[in-house]
Motif scaffolding. Structure first.
Motif, short mmCIF file in Angstrom:
data_model
loop_
_atom_site.label_atom_id
_atom_site.label_comp_id
_atom_site.label_asym_id
_atom_site.label_seq_id
_atom_site.Cartn_x
_atom_site.Cartn_y
_atom_site.Cartn_z
N VAL A 48 -5.16 -7.95 -0.67
CA VAL A 48 -4.26 -7.54 0.48
C VAL A 48 -3.20 -6.74 -0.21
O VAL A 48 -2.77 -5.96 -0.89
CB VAL A 48 -4.08 -8.27 1.25
CG1 VAL A 48 -2.80 -7.96 1.97
CG2 VAL A 48 -5.69 -8.56 2.28
N TRP B 268 2.50 -3.09 10.00
CA TRP B 268 2.62 -4.16 9.60
C TRP B 268 2.17 -5.41 10.57
O TRP B 268 1.16 -6.21 11.01
CB TRP B 268 4.35 -4.77 9.86
CG TRP B 268 4.56 -5.97 9.83
CD1 TRP B 268 4.78 -7.27 10.51
CD2 TRP B 268 4.02 -7.36 8.74
NE1 TRP B 268 4.90 -8.49 10.39
CE2 TRP B 268 4.28 -8.40 9.45
CE3 TRP B 268 3.11 -7.05 7.72
CZ2 TRP B 268 3.85 -9.04 9.01
CZ3 TRP B 268 3.31 -7.99 7.16
CH2 TRP B 268 3.41 -9.22 7.04
N ALA C 13 -4.22 -9.64 7.82
CA ALA C 13 -3.92 -10.44 6.28
C ALA C 13 -2.72 -11.29 6.73
O ALA C 13 -2.52 -12.35 5.73
CB ALA C 13 -3.66 -8.93 6.35
N ALA C 14 -2.39 -11.43 7.42
CA ALA C 14 -1.21 -12.60 7.55
C ALA C 14 -0.97 -14.08 7.75
O ALA C 14 -0.34 -14.97 7.17
CB ALA C 14 -0.12 -12.45 9.04
N ALA D 139 -5.78 -13.18 -0.31
CA ALA D 139 -4.38 -12.90 -0.22
C ALA D 139 -3.69 -11.39 -1.23
O ALA D 139 -3.66 -10.77 -1.21
CB ALA D 139 -3.46 -13.69 -0.23
N LEU E 285 -1.69 -3.49 -0.83
CA LEU E 285 -0.46 -2.69 -0.79
C LEU E 285 0.26 -1.96 -2.00
O LEU E 285 1.43 -1.31 -2.28
CB LEU E 285 -0.22 -4.03 -0.25
CG LEU E 285 -0.29 -4.65 0.59
CD1 LEU E 285 0.74 -6.16 1.54
CD2 LEU E 285 0.23 -3.42 2.17
N SER F 11 4.15 -13.45 4.71
CA SER F 11 2.59 -14.24 4.74
C SER F 11 1.99 -14.80 3.38
O SER F 11 1.44 -15.42 3.34
CB SER F 11 1.73 -12.86 5.14
OG SER F 11 1.72 -12.21 5.80
N ALA G 185 -1.43 -7.45 10.30
CA ALA G 185 -1.29 -8.68 10.53
C ALA G 185 -1.71 -9.20 11.69
O ALA G 185 -2.63 -10.13 11.36
CB ALA G 185 0.48 -9.14 10.44
N TYR H 273 4.23 -8.29 3.52
CA TYR H 273 3.64 -9.42 2.98
C TYR H 273 3.79 -10.15 2.29
O TYR H 273 3.51 -11.02 2.12
CB TYR H 273 2.57 -8.52 2.42
CG TYR H 273 1.11 -8.73 2.94
CD1 TYR H 273 0.81 -9.58 3.82
CD2 TYR H 273 0.78 -10.17 1.61
CE1 TYR H 273 -0.61 -10.44 4.18
CE2 TYR H 273 -0.43 -10.52 1.67
CZ TYR H 273 -0.81 -10.92 2.98
OH TYR H 273 -2.15 -11.97 2.73
#
Length: 385
Positions: free
Chosen positions: A94, A63, A72-73, A91, A98, A111, A67, A107
């Motif tokens: 991503v 993470w 990505a966060a 997003a 995932l 996020s 992140a 996420y």
């Protein structure tokens, strides 16, 4: 000579809205490559299964790299608040990756959902702005204390009561990723509050999806920081649910793509009667239909991401269509993956069951397909049956 007045101009047809951009940009492809490389190195199916068996599936190191290292966060967070200033399109990429890896990271909850809630109230609250900056940097995990099954357009519950001065009491059930949270965003009867996770008592539940743990969060006189009044809080939560449902379609797309790719590869390699199993006509027809479904799901998910990114006026309809369609495709792709792998697909060691469980759990998260079909009917003003 008498002149006749010119006829009044008649209104012409409304200008058509701009078509959705369903293609991936170079920046999005580069982001995909970075996330996929990270997950291939640090999130192999065997490792995911091993962590799930411990009852604590979250991988803090993965993470932190995703992140903070990749950034990505903070994709949905403006640069002035410490984020990347990207959009829902990035997003969505991503979340596709995932989904392909059934990655056990918070996420979607932190996020996307929590970040959207905080952004909606950050302009009027310094505490919310500070929280969203920390979440964007990957320094903390912020999770909304809401049932994962809560859907856009559904009534918002308020099981938490403010006893006065921001002292909260109540229980919220089925909160996703609560066990990994540093801060919980709580919707109470008097507004939105931030509660440090160590002041709450999460009770883990046994989830269908072992990679996204659920817990019941109990607050018993927990001191909290108020972030917004009730009206603002409810509007923020409603907006976050819409974004979450739209981007969840991309996670479902990534999951379905993995299932299709792995199934095709297996049927090419597996032989019976001196022939690849995939050469049998009945199986080719099943795979062809599944490929068409996944291609359509990609169009629906990309349209939802683009609508959210551009603020299109028909965003709620586009999101409802994406969820109503992608939910079923992900489940069917996972079911086909299990069945067409034969005996090995039924074993615990093969990761197919992780994808089936994630697909089933996602079909209930943020509204069922039936709920979203009802929204489509309402938005399109279709008559009730």
């Amino acid at each position: 000579m008498t002149t006749q007045p010119a006829p009044a101009p008649q209104p012409g047809p409304a200008a058509p809205s701009a078509p959705y951009d369903l293609l991936y940009s170079q920046t999005e492809e580069e982001l995909r490559a970075a996330v996929r490389a990270l997950l291939a190195d640090r999130c192999a199916p065997a490792g995911v299964l091993a962590r799930a068996e411990t009852g604590r599936p979250h991988d803090p190191e993965l993470w932190h790299t995703l992140a903070a290292g990749i950034g990505a966060a903070g994709l949905l967070v403006p640069e002035k608040l410490g984020g990347a200033g990207a959009s829902h399109r990035e997003a969505a990429v991503v979340l596709e990756e995932l989904g392909r890896a059934v990655a056990p990271v918070p996420y979607l909850t932190s996020s996307v959902l929590a970040t959207e809630i905080l952004l909606a109230v950050a302009c009027d609250n310094a505490d919310a702005a500070a929280l969203v900056a920390e979440a964007a940097s990957g320094a903390l995990v912020c999770v909304p204390a809401l049932p994962l099954t809560l859907a856009p357009g559904a009534p918002l519950p308020a099981p938490v009561h403010d006893g006065g001065g921001g002292v909260l009491s109540g229980t919220v059930t089925s909160v996703a990723d609560a066990v990994a949270a540093d801060v919980l965003l709580v919707l109470a009867d008097t507004g939105l509050y931030a509660v440090p996770a160590d002041r709450a008592a999460p009770t883990p539940r046994v989830p269908l999806d072992l990679t996204r743990p659920l817990a019941d969060v109990t607050l018993d006189g927990a001191a909290a920081t108020r972030l917004a009044d009730p009206a603002t809080a409810r509007a923020a939560v409603a907006g976050a649910l819409l974004s979450g449902a739209g981007l969840l379609a991309s996670e479902q797309l990534g999951l379905a793509e993995w299932c299709l790719t792995e199934t095709v590869a297996y049927l090419r390699a597996r032989h019976q009667f001196n022939r690849p199993v995939g050469s049998f006509q009945a199986l080719k027809h099943r795979l062809a239909r599944l490929w068409l479904d996944v291609a359509s799901a990609r169009a629906a998910a990309r349209a939802a991401a683009d609508a959210l990114a551009t603020g299109a006026p028909d965003t709620p309809l586009t999101v409802a269509v994406a969820q109503a369609y992608c939910s079923g495709v992900a489940v069917r792709a996972a079911e086909e993956c299990v069945q067409l792998h034969g005996g090995i697909g039924m074993t615990w060691e093969h990761p197919a069951h992780l994808y089936l469980k994630r697909a089933k759990a996602d079909s209930l998260a943020l509204g069922t397909a039936g709920h979203h079909r009802g929204l489509v009917a309402d938005f399109a003003e279709l008559p009730a049956p």
